[in-house]
Enzyme design. Structure first.
Site, PDB file in Angstrom:
ATOM      1  CE  LYS A 279     -55.527 -37.598  -9.374  1.00 59.08           C
ATOM      2  NZ  LYS A 279     -55.167 -38.761 -10.155  1.00 59.08           N
TER       3      LYS A 279
ATOM      4  NE  ARG B 160     -59.742 -37.494 -14.953  1.00 55.58           N
ATOM      5  CZ  ARG B 160     -59.966 -37.919 -13.707  1.00 55.58           C
ATOM      6  NH1 ARG B 160     -60.368 -37.091 -12.792  1.00 55.58           N
ATOM      7  NH2 ARG B 160     -59.775 -39.175 -13.388  1.00 55.58           N
TER       8      ARG B 160
ATOM      9  NE  ARG C 175     -58.076 -46.771  -6.855  1.00 58.15           N
ATOM     10  CZ  ARG C 175     -57.992 -45.686  -7.611  1.00 58.15           C
ATOM     11  NH1 ARG C 175     -57.265 -44.651  -7.220  1.00 58.15           N
ATOM     12  NH2 ARG C 175     -58.602 -45.633  -8.766  1.00 58.15           N
TER      13      ARG C 175
ATOM     14  NE  ARG D  47     -62.279 -45.412  -8.610  1.00 59.99           N
ATOM     15  CZ  ARG D  47     -61.661 -44.273  -8.914  1.00 59.99           C
ATOM     16  NH1 ARG D  47     -61.044 -43.590  -7.969  1.00 59.99           N
ATOM     17  NH2 ARG D  47     -61.640 -43.819 -10.142  1.00 59.99           N
TER      18      ARG D  47
ATOM     19  NE  ARG E 104     -59.924 -44.771 -14.039  1.00 58.52           N
ATOM     20  CZ  ARG E 104     -59.602 -45.579 -13.034  1.00 58.52           C
ATOM     21  NH1 ARG E 104     -59.737 -46.886 -13.147  1.00 58.52           N
ATOM     22  NH2 ARG E 104     -59.127 -45.080 -11.930  1.00 58.52           N
TER      23      ARG E 104
HETATM   24  P1  AMP Z   1     -61.304 -40.174 -10.379  1.00 52.89           P
HETATM   25  O1  AMP Z   1     -61.907 -40.630  -9.099  1.00 52.89           O
HETATM   26  O2  AMP Z   1     -60.679 -38.817 -10.305  1.00 52.89           O
HETATM   27  O3  AMP Z   1     -60.387 -41.195 -10.992  1.00 52.89           O
HETATM   28  O4  AMP Z   1     -62.538 -40.000 -11.412  1.00 52.89           O
HETATM   29  C1  AMP Z   1     -63.351 -41.100 -11.747  1.00 52.89           C
HETATM   30  C2  AMP Z   1     -64.066 -40.822 -13.051  1.00 52.89           C
HETATM   31  O5  AMP Z   1     -64.905 -39.657 -12.921  1.00 52.89           O
HETATM   32  C3  AMP Z   1     -63.175 -40.512 -14.249  1.00 52.89           C
HETATM   33  O6  AMP Z   1     -62.667 -41.683 -14.862  1.00 52.89           O
HETATM   34  C4  AMP Z   1     -64.159 -39.777 -15.154  1.00 52.89           C
HETATM   35  O7  AMP Z   1     -65.091 -40.648 -15.739  1.00 52.89           O
HETATM   36  C5  AMP Z   1     -64.926 -38.921 -14.142  1.00 52.89           C
HETATM   37  N1  AMP Z   1     -64.249 -37.626 -13.893  1.00 52.89           N
HETATM   38  C6  AMP Z   1     -63.758 -37.192 -12.709  1.00 52.89           C
HETATM   39  N2  AMP Z   1     -63.205 -35.977 -12.840  1.00 52.89           N
HETATM   40  C7  AMP Z   1     -63.333 -35.626 -14.139  1.00 52.89           C
HETATM   41  C8  AMP Z   1     -62.939 -34.504 -14.899  1.00 52.89           C
HETATM   42  N3  AMP Z   1     -62.270 -33.475 -14.328  1.00 52.89           N
HETATM   43  N4  AMP Z   1     -63.230 -34.483 -16.215  1.00 52.89           N
HETATM   44  C9  AMP Z   1     -63.905 -35.503 -16.805  1.00 52.89           C
HETATM   45  N5  AMP Z   1     -64.300 -36.603 -16.149  1.00 52.89           N
HETATM   46  C10 AMP Z   1     -64.020 -36.682 -14.825  1.00 52.89           C
END
Ligand code: AMP
Length: 224
Positions: free
Chosen positions: A17, A93, A130, A162, A173
Site C-alpha cells: 500500500k 480500518r 521492509r 519500523r 497487526r
Molecule cells: P500503518 O502505517 O498504516 O501500518 O499504521 C501503523 C499503526 O498506526 C497501526 O498499526 C495502528 O496502530 C495505527 N493506525 C494507523 N491507522 C489507523 C487506523 N485507521 N485506525 C486505527 N489505528 C491506526
C-alpha cells in the site's frame, strides 16, 4: 493535466500500500494521506498525540476510531485535498471508520476503493525485509536499499526497520486486519465502490492495474 482523484487504498500489511500510494499521489498530483505516517510523525516530534499513541502503535494494536477520524477529517478539509482529492492509506480500518468517512465525503465524490491483494506468505516476507525512511515514509527493502548508506534517496532521512515490524507486532497487526479491516472489502463491494487489484509482481505493474481500475470506474460513471 491529469485530473485529481479521490481514492481509498486497502490491503493487508505488506501488500505494498505505502509504495503504491506514494506513486499514485505523484501520478494524480494529490496528497498521500497515510494515518500511519501522520502518527509516526507525531511520535517523532514528541507531541502530546505522539506520546499518547506510541505504545499502542509499537505493539501493533489499533487506535480509537474517534482519534483517527478526527485526524483524517482535519486533513481532508485542507485546501489541497479539497481541490484535487487524495490517496487515503491506512484508513478506514474498521466499519465505524468507513461509515464516518462516508459521512465526511460528499456523496458521489469517492472515485474508488482499491484493494491490493497479496497472499499472506508473501506479505510476511515483504514485512520482514521492509525498511522505511523515518522522515518521509518512503519504503525500501533489504534487497532494494537506498543508494547510500541507509540514507533515503528522496530526502536524505535515516532508513530503519519500523518499531512495529517485529514478529509479534506483525502477527497482531495481521490478526487485527483479518478481524477488523478485511470485512470492509465486502462492505465496499456491496456499495459497488470496490476494485480488487492483483498486488503480485513489480510495483510498476501493480500501479498500472490500480490506475486502470480508476479509469474504468470513471469511464462507466459509477462513482458513489
Ligand atoms: P500503518 O502505517 O498504516 O501500518 O499504521 C501503523 C499503526 O498506526 C497501526 O498499526 C495502528 O496502530 C495505527 N493506525 C494507523 N491507522 C489507523 C487506523 N485507521 N485506525 C486505527 N489505528 C491506526
Amino acid at each position: 493535466m491529469v485530473p485529481g482523484v479521490r481514492l481509498v487504498v486497502l490491503g493487508k500489511q505488506g501488500a505494498g500500500k505505502g509504495t503504491q500510494c506514494v506513486r499514485l499521489s505523484h501520478h494524480y498530483v494529490v496528497p498521500h494521506i497515510s494515518t500511519g505516517d501522520m502518527l509516526r510523525a507525531a511520535i517523532k516530534t514528541g507531541s502530546a498525540l505522539g506520546l499518547k499513541v506510541k505504545e499502542t502503535m509499537d505493539s501493533g494494536g489499533l487506535l480509537g476510531d474517534d482519534l483517527i477520524m478526527e485526524m483524517v477529517a482535519d486533513r481532508l478539509s485542507e485546501p489541497d485535498a479539497r481541490a484535487r482529492g487524495f490517496i487515503l492509506d491506512g484508513c478506514p480500518r474498521t466499519t465505524l471508520q468507513a461509515e464516518t468517512l462516508a459521512e465526511l465525503l460528499k456523496p458521489g465524490t469517492l472515485d474508488l476503493v482499491a484493494d491490493i491483494e497479496v497472499p499472506t506468505v508473501q506479505a510476511l516476507r515483504r514485512l520482514a525485509a521492509r525498511r522505511v525512511c523515518i522522515d518521509c515514509g518512503v519504503n525500501y527493502s533489504v534487497s532494494s536499499p537506498p543508494k547510500v548508506n541507509w540514507m533515503c534517496d528522496v530526502c536524505g532521512g535515516e532508513v530503519v526497520q519500523r518499531e512495529d515490524d517485529t514478529e509479534e507486532a506483525i502477527r497482531r497487526r495481521l490478526e487485527l486486519y483479518e478481524r477488523q479491516t478485511a470485512p470492509l472489502i465486502d462492505w465496499y463491494e456491496s456499495r459497488n465502490q470496490l476494485a480488487k487489484v492483483n498486488g503480485i509482481g513489480p510495483p510498476d505493474g501493480v500501479l498500472r492495474r490500480i490506475i486502470r481500475a480508476v479509469e474504468e470506474r470513471r469511464a462507466t460513471g459509477t462513482r458513489r
